[in-house]
Each structure stands twice: as structure tokens, then as C-alpha cells.
Motif scaffolding. Structure first.
Motif, PDB file in Angstrom:
ATOM      1  N   LEU A 175     106.048   2.601 114.978  1.00  0.00           N
ATOM      2  CA  LEU A 175     105.217   1.399 115.367  1.00  0.00           C
ATOM      3  C   LEU A 175     105.805   0.512 114.902  1.00  0.00           C
ATOM      4  N   PHE A 176     105.784  -0.738 115.231  1.00  0.00           N
ATOM      5  CA  PHE A 176     105.750  -2.178 114.262  1.00  0.00           C
ATOM      6  C   PHE A 176     105.069  -2.085 112.544  1.00  0.00           C
ATOM      7  N   ASN A 177     106.303  -2.295 112.252  1.00  0.00           N
ATOM      8  CA  ASN A 177     106.348  -1.675 110.422  1.00  0.00           C
ATOM      9  C   ASN A 177     106.219  -0.649 110.013  1.00  0.00           C
ATOM     10  N   GLN A 178     106.677   0.587 110.884  1.00  0.00           N
ATOM     11  CA  GLN A 178     106.782   1.882 110.570  1.00  0.00           C
ATOM     12  C   GLN A 178     108.138   1.648 110.822  1.00  0.00           C
ATOM     13  N   GLY A 179     108.614   3.402 109.886  1.00  0.00           N
ATOM     14  CA  GLY A 179     109.803   4.145 110.374  1.00  0.00           C
ATOM     15  C   GLY A 179     111.054   3.734 110.153  1.00  0.00           C
ATOM     16  N   GLU A 180     112.203   3.087 111.126  1.00  0.00           N
ATOM     17  CA  GLU A 180     113.370   2.015 111.294  1.00  0.00           C
ATOM     18  C   GLU A 180     112.510   0.317 111.721  1.00  0.00           C
ATOM     19  N   PHE A 181     111.958   0.630 111.436  1.00  0.00           N
ATOM     20  CA  PHE A 181     111.207  -1.438 111.468  1.00  0.00           C
ATOM     21  C   PHE A 181     111.539  -1.907 109.920  1.00  0.00           C
ATOM     22  N   LEU A 182     111.288  -0.718 108.891  1.00  0.00           N
ATOM     23  CA  LEU A 182     111.359  -0.673 107.152  1.00  0.00           C
ATOM     24  C   LEU A 182     112.303  -0.097 106.344  1.00  0.00           C
ATOM     25  N   PRO A 183     112.797  -0.641 106.085  1.00  0.00           N
ATOM     26  CA  PRO A 183     113.892  -0.909 105.429  1.00  0.00           C
ATOM     27  C   PRO A 183     114.494   1.277 104.543  1.00  0.00           C
ATOM     28  N   GLN A 184     112.748   1.327 103.617  1.00  0.00           N
ATOM     29  CA  GLN A 184     113.055   2.169 103.241  1.00  0.00           C
ATOM     30  C   GLN A 184     112.284   3.886 103.624  1.00  0.00           C
ATOM     31  N   GLY A 185     111.133   2.893 104.977  1.00  0.00           N
ATOM     32  CA  GLY A 185     110.914   3.656 106.042  1.00  0.00           C
ATOM     33  C   GLY A 185     109.631   4.439 105.526  1.00  0.00           C
ATOM     34  N   GLU A 186     108.932   3.483 104.868  1.00  0.00           N
ATOM     35  CA  GLU A 186     107.458   3.438 104.390  1.00  0.00           C
ATOM     36  C   GLU A 186     106.616   2.740 105.535  1.00  0.00           C
ATOM     37  N   PRO A 187     105.470   3.020 106.204  1.00  0.00           N
ATOM     38  CA  PRO A 187     104.832   2.514 106.890  1.00  0.00           C
ATOM     39  C   PRO A 187     104.291   1.207 105.879  1.00  0.00           C
ATOM     40  N   ALA A 188     103.941   0.291 106.473  1.00  0.00           N
ATOM     41  CA  ALA A 188     103.666  -1.407 105.687  1.00  0.00           C
ATOM     42  C   ALA A 188     102.551  -0.650 105.297  1.00  0.00           C
ATOM     43  N   GLU A 189     101.667  -1.376 103.514  1.00  0.00           N
ATOM     44  CA  GLU A 189     100.302  -0.873 103.710  1.00  0.00           C
ATOM     45  C   GLU A 189      99.530  -1.887 104.423  1.00  0.00           C
ATOM     46  N   LYS A 190     100.655  -3.156 104.076  1.00  0.00           N
ATOM     47  CA  LYS A 190      99.731  -4.573 104.586  1.00  0.00           C
ATOM     48  C   LYS A 190      99.909  -4.921 105.564  1.00  0.00           C
ATOM     49  N   ASN A 191      99.200  -5.762 105.915  1.00  0.00           N
ATOM     50  CA  ASN A 191      99.402  -7.181 107.301  1.00  0.00           C
ATOM     51  C   ASN A 191     100.641  -8.074 106.172  1.00  0.00           C
ATOM     52  N   ARG A 192     101.315  -8.827 107.090  1.00  0.00           N
ATOM     53  CA  ARG A 192     102.369  -9.659 106.157  1.00  0.00           C
ATOM     54  C   ARG A 192     101.015 -11.309 106.641  1.00  0.00           C
ATOM     55  N   VAL A 193     101.171 -11.788 105.943  1.00  0.00           N
ATOM     56  CA  VAL A 193     100.415 -13.556 105.892  1.00  0.00           C
ATOM     57  C   VAL A 193     101.191 -14.166 105.951  1.00  0.00           C
ATOM     58  N   VAL A 194     100.870 -15.573 106.064  1.00  0.00           N
ATOM     59  CA  VAL A 194     101.336 -16.685 106.216  1.00  0.00           C
ATOM     60  C   VAL A 194     101.552 -17.598 105.062  1.00  0.00           C
ATOM     61  N   LYS A 195     102.659 -17.738 104.482  1.00  0.00           N
ATOM     62  CA  LYS A 195     102.954 -18.579 103.399  1.00  0.00           C
ATOM     63  C   LYS A 195     101.920 -19.496 102.431  1.00  0.00           C
ATOM     64  N   ASN A 196     100.796 -20.258 103.872  1.00  0.00           N
ATOM     65  CA  ASN A 196      99.659 -20.637 102.748  1.00  0.00           C
ATOM     66  C   ASN A 196      99.389 -20.228 101.517  1.00  0.00           C
ATOM     67  N   PRO A 197      99.578 -20.736 100.366  1.00  0.00           N
ATOM     68  CA  PRO A 197      99.087 -19.936  99.037  1.00  0.00           C
ATOM     69  C   PRO A 197      97.510 -19.276  99.418  1.00  0.00           C
ATOM     70  N   ARG A 198      96.435 -20.151  99.910  1.00  0.00           N
ATOM     71  CA  ARG A 198      95.182 -19.978  99.594  1.00  0.00           C
ATOM     72  C   ARG A 198      94.977 -18.848 100.603  1.00  0.00           C
ATOM     73  N   GLU A 199      94.086 -17.806  99.706  1.00  0.00           N
ATOM     74  CA  GLU A 199      93.982 -16.607 100.562  1.00  0.00           C
ATOM     75  C   GLU A 199      92.139 -16.674 101.796  1.00  0.00           C
ATOM     76  N   PHE A 200      93.184 -16.912 102.950  1.00  0.00           N
ATOM     77  CA  PHE A 200      92.409 -17.066 103.760  1.00  0.00           C
ATOM     78  C   PHE A 200      92.715 -16.573 105.293  1.00  0.00           C
ATOM     79  N   ALA A 201      91.831 -16.101 105.440  1.00  0.00           N
ATOM     80  CA  ALA A 201      92.398 -14.102 106.429  1.00  0.00           C
ATOM     81  C   ALA A 201      92.754 -15.470 108.030  1.00  0.00           C
ATOM     82  N   GLY A 202      91.683 -16.724 108.033  1.00  0.00           N
ATOM     83  CA  GLY A 202      92.099 -17.205 109.150  1.00  0.00           C
ATOM     84  C   GLY A 202      93.128 -17.857 109.514  1.00  0.00           C
ATOM     85  N   TYR A 203      93.985 -18.118 108.659  1.00  0.00           N
ATOM     86  CA  TYR A 203      95.200 -19.054 108.697  1.00  0.00           C
ATOM     87  C   TYR A 203      96.572 -18.177 108.917  1.00  0.00           C
ATOM     88  N   THR A 204      96.183 -16.773 108.834  1.00  0.00           N
ATOM     89  CA  THR A 204      97.190 -16.167 109.173  1.00  0.00           C
ATOM     90  C   THR A 204      96.961 -15.537 110.702  1.00  0.00           C
TER      91      THR A 204
END
Length: 749
Positions: A571-600
Motif C-alpha cells: 500500500l502507499f508508503n509501504q514496502g517498495e514505496f520506501l527506500p528501506q522498506g519500512e512502513p511509514a509511521e506518520k502522515n506527510r504534512v504540508v510545509k506550513n510550520p503551524r501544527e494544524f491538521a487542517g492545513y494538510t
């Protein structure tokens, strides 16, 4: 041997040839599709979209097409604001006091409760009943009602820019009067009252008299607060608030709905002539209320409608709001009713060529091309100045048939002071505020929502239809995704067949063309396949189906021995999506530095939803691959992928026959990090994980990690569907669950 860009039919024929040639077994601990270090070509690997993206509005080809689209967008807006389904409208408990007589109009102080204990504050401007200005004064019938939503102007309703600043505005032609021009926000309702309209000018949260939630919280929030982040007691912007779709923007939208209730409750208001206007953040509020509340009959969002920046403040963003849509489409929701807008030297400066032509074409489709207009004053910076107010007055005069001489010319007036405008005094003390109030408000909103959801739990077929419409509609918006059609699939790159016992192993890259997605997958197909296929999700992706020796794990082999094919997938950000093959533990967030979920999550589906889309694609692939279509599709998820599987089951239109899921008691409402890989905005609001499982019917479910009591909601919905025995709760966990799930799948009929 490699097969590149082969359709399914050719691929299966190639498999037959290779098996006949008895290709020797080739194993790897984690069977790869692509060369080591290479990622799939997948659009989702790009940076997530943010509020500064590009938001075009594609005009529908037919009215019917638009009606379906409009329904989905209106639901998205309402859901993102936390008002799907619409909350109970509790008593407003209106207080109107402190009337000030200005000769040809009056101003009163108003406050009322949009929800119990949370107040909307503002001033009500009315023509004098004995006056003679405009159509609709006291002796001329009912009057138009106008809501005025201010934007991010300093001090909001109390703004006074001062003598020096207004003189500069006069020099550049932005204002006319030294007295009245000091408050652009008072200038609007004063002129409207003089035109024979009633105007309610209400506060944005955090401004003027609306301080129960502070300005710093509502508009400057930047960092998560550990003391406001727990499963039982939380504040706004926390993961729990986002999981329950609670936000400053949602509260402001509900305040607008209740402000409209207040305005229409006045006996002198003509309900056929009700408008809303506002600029900047007030333009955002205008777009949303006009888009979802049919009682508004004229809309005028100023300096906000744009294919560019969508609104930068935390109060203008909410999770789920602009996923696949944007402000121009929000404006389109108001068609064919009269709508005007302005552009300035800001993010709206390209509106005349990007966005407005599409709106014009859209209005034309609906037979109302003349009902939409824009004023392109890009020689002024961001504003709602005298020139643009004049455009609104003229538009209002024409469409509400006020009968005033054109042009409508704004006159000077004597400004009210802060003390004259404020609603709070000794007789009307300020209500509670601060952290404790915030926590109480969030809990109150969650409890009221839960009460609504509980009332919707079905007991019969009619209730089941309503449940699927309301709760299923919510999950459709939150999770998204669809089942691709047969022609949407393509098999690409590095197809290497090998024998694994009594089955063949085929790694392949499945391309879903309409999604611009590629999924590394592996098919284990028994030589004597009988048509059943199981999609087994694991935290490690397809590698989780294999042991260290590269052979299928015991439970997988057990399925193969029973002639059930098994699909594994990254699935997205598992296995061959990642250089080391480890599943992503976090969502990627936008570059806005404010820690607000709605921006992502206001612009992108959460990782869990994206993975659910991948599962839907795999389900469709197994069922519709064009040659060896599975007669029965099973879904297995016995680790942290269980919420992904539950989300996919809720969206798969019943084509999964059986599913085995070990939830491990997971709940979205207990997550304490909005970046968690399994975070889902709105995930807790609609019954949490049991709510997702309830939408899986008619699929037969084997559920570990829950009891009938803990997942009572799912059990009740299954009973209402006439399939009470379709969901079974079991006690094993861990390795025991893997074995038990495999045996249940094998024995199921």
C-alpha cells in the motif's frame, strides 16, 4: 524473464506457458517488483497539496452532472464544518439591548447562543420605521435582511484606522470621508440601513466581543498543546477535535447559520430577499454559508474567490474541506441565484481570466448567465473599500428591487465608539472563556453529535437506508476512493513467475491509470485454483506474507493448499514505496510550520484513506481483471492495517464476500498525534471503527479484538440489514488470530 506493459489476458497466458515449462522456484525474503531503490511511478509521491495550490473549477457538461457534483460538494462543506448531519438548533435565547438612534437608522447590541453557552455577538442596524429612505421601510412592507461577515481587519467590528490612515485612503480613492472612512466595517451596515435593509454585523470568533475563544487560539494557533490532548478531555486543534470534526472554522460557519436564523426570526424581514457579504475571511464565510444554506438569496464574497490561495488563516481551513475542490466551486454552488464578487491586487488578481470565466459558463449552463458579476479593481490592494462597497450596493439595489436612484452613493456618518458598540456591560456580563470553557465546549459538541448518531442507528430497512445515506455519505467524503473498472488496470514491469509448492508466485506492478497510481503486488495462485481470492494486508506490505526463508508463511500456505489465491500488496508508503522498506509511521504534512491538521487534511486525503483507495483497487482488480475474475473476494487484516481494511470495506459496494479483521481495540478517538499513520479526520465522529464495520454489510465479518458490546453499533446495523449472523466476534489474538482467521476463511461458504 520480464513482461513489460502486458494486459491481464496476455499476462495470464504467459503464466500458463511458464508454468508448463516448470520454471525453477526463486525465492526472496521480500519479493520485489522494481529494482532495489527504485520507487513506483505514483502521483502521490509528490509533495502534498496546500492552500497555495491551484484550484480550477471544471464546468459540468450537463445540469444532471452538476446536480450530482453539487450534492457531494455541499456534503463535503457541511461535513468539514462538523455539521453533517445538521446539529439540533437549540434555543437562541436572543438578547437585544442598548438601542442608539442615529436619525435615519438605529443600532442595537445583540447576543445569542449558537449552541448552549457559546455566544454570537454583533450589532443590528435597522432603518427608522418612520424614515423615507428606500423600499421596505416600516410603512412599505417587509425589508431585505443582510448578514455582514467581517474579515481579518484589526479589532473587527471595533476597527478605527485613525485619522492619518484614512487620509491616505482618501488620497488613493479608496475612501471618501474622514469620519466614516475610519471604519470600513461600520460603513457597510450604515449604508444598508439607509437603503432600507436590516443588517446584522456579527463578530468573527476571537474579535471584538467574541472572546470566549481567544484571538490567539482562533487565528494564531501554531503548536499542539499536550494539556489539551487526551481521549477524554481535549481542546480545539487537537487530534481528538479533528477526529470529531471540531474546528474554529466549523464554529464560525455554525454561527453564520444561527445568525441567519436570528435575522429571519425578525418579523420585518422579507425571507425572499436575504443576502450575505463579507471580504477576506468574511468572504470565506460568505462562500460557505451561501453554498450550503438555501435560505440565502444573494451572495457577494469580496476578495476571496480565487483559483489561487484559498485562505491562509486557521479559521479559514478545516480537515476534509477542499479535497478535490476549492473556492471557485464553492461559489458555483450558489448558481443560479444572483452572486457578485470583487478582485484586488492580491491572490484574486487573476480571477478575471482564471475562475470567473468558468463561473460565467456555469451560470450559462443553468440558464442564468446574467446573474453573476465581478468587479476587477486590481489597482487596489486587499480591501472592502468605498469603491467595492458601491458595487455591492448597486448589485443589491438591482436584484432586490430596492428602487433607489442609481448610482447609489454612500454618505458620511458619525461612527460609533467601542463603548457604544460592545454588547457586554454590567447588566450583561461577559460569559466564561479560557481552557476549561474550551474543553467543555468540545465535550458538549461531541456529546450532542453522539446523541444524533445514536438516534440514527437503524432498527429496520428504512432506518438502514437512512444510516447508509447519512453515515455512509460521511464516510464516502472522509475516505473517498472508488472501485476502478476493468479497463483502468495495466500490468507493468518485471513480471517474474516462480513455483511455490502447489502454486505460482507472480510479483507485478499494477497500474491504475485513472488514479495515476502504481502498486507493487504479488499474486500467489494455486495450480488448481477454484476462483476464490484473498487480499491479505500486512504492516510490511506484500513482504509480510513471507517468512525469512522467502516461503509463504504457514497461514498463507494453508489458504493456498485450500486452493484460495492470495494477493499481497505494498500500500502507499509501504514496502517498495520506501527506500528501506519500512512502513511509514506518520502522515506527510504540508510545509506550513503551524501544527494544524487542517492545513494538510483540508487539501489531501489522510494516509489511511489513500491506503484504503489502494485496497479498493486491489479488490476491483481481483474481481474485474478481465480474464480470471475471482468468484469470491476475501479481505484479511490482522495487524495495524485493520482500520485500513475497515475503511475499504465501508466503500467497496458489497463486492467483498468475507473479511477477517483483528481490530486490537483500535479507536481513532484515542490517537494523540494527528500525523499518526492511522489518523483519520472525522474518524471518531461517525461511530469510530465500529461505524466503519457497520457499513461492510452484506460482507460476512470475522472480528477479533472486539466483543459484541464494544462493537455493538456494527452488530445493530447488521441486524437491521437482516444479516444478524453475518458478523462474528472471536477472542483469539496474535498468531492464534492468524491461524483462526485462515481457518474461518477456508471453511466459509
Amino acid at each position: 524473464m520480464q513482461y513489460r506493459t502486458l494486459p491481464i489476458r496476455s499476462l495470464v497466458m504467459a503464466l500458463v506457458v511458464l508454468v508448463a515449462m516448470s520454471v525453477p522456484a526463486v525465492h526472496a525474503a521480500a519479493p520485489r517488483v522494481l529494482p532495489e531503490g527504485k520507487q513506483p511511478t505514483d502521483a502521490r509521491l509528490a509533495e502534498p497539496k496546500d492552500l497555495n495550490g491551484y484550484f480550477p473549477f471544471p464546468v459540468a457538461k450537463t445540469k444532471d452532472e452538476w446536480q450530482e457534483r453539487a450534492k457531494a460538494v455541499k456534503r463535503r462543506i457541511a461535513l468539514s464544518q462538523g455539521i453533517w448531519p445538521e446539529p439540533e438548533k437549540t434555543p437562541l435565547n436572543v438578547v437585544v439591548h442598548g438601542k442608539i438612534d442615529r436619525g435615519d437608522y438605529t443600532v442595537e447590541k445583540v447576543f445569542f447562543e449558537s449552541v448552549p453557552g457559546f455566544f454570537v455577538t454583533g450589532n443590528l442596524y435597522r432603518p427608522k420605521e418612520t424614515g423615507d429612505r428606500g423600499q421596505g421601510t416600516g410603512n412599505r412592507g417587509k425589508m431585505p435582511g443582510i448578514l455582514f461577515a467581517h474579515g481579518h481587519w484589526n479589532d473587527g467590528r471595533f476597527i478605527d484606522i485613525g485619522r492619518q490612515a484614512v487620509r491616505k485612503e482618501i488620497v488613493i480613492g479608496s475612501e471618501r470621508f474622514e469620519e466614516g472612512g475610519r471604519s470600513l466595517l461600520q460603513s457597510m451596515p450604515v449604508q444598508l440601513a439607509r437603503m432600507g435593509c436590516v443588517c446584522f454585523h456579527y463578530d468573527m470568533i476571537g474579535y471584538a466581543d467574541s472572546k470566549q475563544l481567544s484571538f490567539e487560539l482562533a487565528h494564531r494557533f501554531a503548536k499542539q498543546r499536550p494539556d489539551m490532548n487526551s481521549a477524554d478531555s481535549w481542546g480545539l486543534f487537537s487530534p481528538q477535535a479533528e477526529a470529531n470534526l471540531q474546528s474554529i472554522m466549523g464554529l464560525q460557519t455554525w454561527n453564520s447559520v444561527r445568525a441567519l436564523d436570528f435575522l429571519l426570526g425578525l418579523p420585518e424581514i422579507d425571507s425572499s430577499r436575504v443576502a450575505i457579504t463579507g471580504a477576506s475571511g468574511g468572504g470565506t464565510q460568505t462562500l460557505l454559508l451561501a453554498g450550503i444554506d438555501p435560505r440565502v438569496t444573494l451572495s457577494f464574497p469580496a476578495v476571496m474567490t480565487s483559483t489561487a490561495m484559498q485562505g491562509g488563516c486557521t479559521c479559514e481551513n478545516a480537515s476534509c474541506l477542499r479535497v478535490g475542490t476549492g473556492n471557485v466551486e464553492f461559489a458555483a454552488l450558489f448558481a443560479p441565484k444572483p452572486q457578485g464578487m470583487t478582485a484586488a491586487n492580491d491572490w484574486t488578481k487573476e480571477l478575471a481570466t482564471k475562475g470567473f470565466p468558468d463561473l460565467k459558463e456555469h451560470y450559462k449552463l443553468l440558464g442564468a448567465e446574467k446573474n453573476v458579476m465581478m468587479v476587477n479593481n486590481i489597482h487596489f490592494n486587499h480591501n472592502y473599500n468605498y469603491v467595492n462597497r458601491a458595487a455591492f450596493f448597486a448589485f443589491l439595489n438591482k436584484n432586490f428591487k430596492l428602487g433607489l436612484e442609481e448610482p447609489v452613493v454612500e454618505e458620511d456618518y458619525r461612527r460609533l465608539t467601542r463603548d457604544e458598540m460592545t454588547v457586554w456591560d454590567e447588566s450583561h456580563p461577559k460569559p466564561p472563556s479560557g481552557d476549561d470553557f474550551e474543553r467543555k465546549l468540545c465535550r458538549q459538541l461531541a456529546d450532542a453529535s453522539q446523541k444524533q448518531i445514536d438516534a440514527l442507528v437503524p432498527k429496520d430497512a428504512a432506518g438502514l437506508a437512512k444510516w447508509r445515506e447519512t453515515i455512509g455519505g460521511a464516510i464516502e467524503t472522509i475516505v473517498g476512493g472508488y472501485l476502478p473498472e476493468q479497463g483502468d488496470f495495466e500490468i507493468k514491469d518485471h513480471q517474474v513467475v516462480s513455483n511455490v509448492g502447489n502454486a505460482i508466485q507472480l510479483p507485478g506492478l499494477i497500474s491504475i491509470k485513472s488514479r495515476d497510481v502504481e502498486l507493487p503486488a504479488v499474486l500467489l495462485q494455486p495450480n488448481d485454483w477454484k476462483g476464490r481470492a484473498a487480499i491479505w494486508l500486512t504492516e510490511q506490505g506484500k513482504a509480510g506474507l513471507f517468512g525469512d526463508d522467502g516461503a509463504p508463511k504457514a497461514e498463507v500456505k494453508r489458504l493456498l493448499d485450500a486452493n484460495i489465491a492470495v494477493f499481497g500488496v505494498d500500500l502507499f508508503n509501504q514496502g517498495e514505496f520506501l527506500p528501506q522498506g519500512e512502513p511509514a509511521e506518520k502522515n506527510r504534512v504540508v510545509k506550513n510550520p503551524r501544527e494544524f491538521a487542517g492545513y494538510t487534511y483540508g487539501y489531501n486525503y489522510a494516509l489511511l484513506a489513500q491506503r484504503a483507495h489502494d485496497v479498493l483497487s486491489m479488490i476491483a482488480f481481483a474481481k474485474r481483471n478481465g480474464h480470471h475474475n475471482a468468484t469470491s473476494v476475501e479481505l484479511i487484516a490482522l495487524d495495524s492495517t485493520a482500520p485500513v481494511a475497515a475503511a475499504a470495506l465501508a466503500r467497496c459496494d458489497g463486492i467483498v464476500n468475507r473479511a477477517a479483521i483483528d481490530t486490537r481495540g483500535f479507536r481513532f478517538g484515542k490517537l494523540t498525534d494527528y500525523r499518526d499513520a492511522n489518523f483519520l479526520p472525522g474518524g471518531a465522529k461517525y461511530g469510530d471503527l465500529p461505524g466503519l464495520l457497520s457499513l461492510a454489510a452484506p460482507a460476512k465479518l470475522w472480528v477479533a479484538g472486539e466483543s459484541e458490546k464494544s462493537a455493538q453499533l456494527a452488530k445493530q446495523v447488521y441486524e437491521a440489514s437482516g444479516n444478524a449472523d453475518g458478523i462474528a466476534f472471536v477472542s483469539p489474538s496474535g498468531e492464534e488470530a492468524r491461524r483462526a482467521a485462515a481457518e474461518w476463511i477456508i471453511k466459509a461458504q
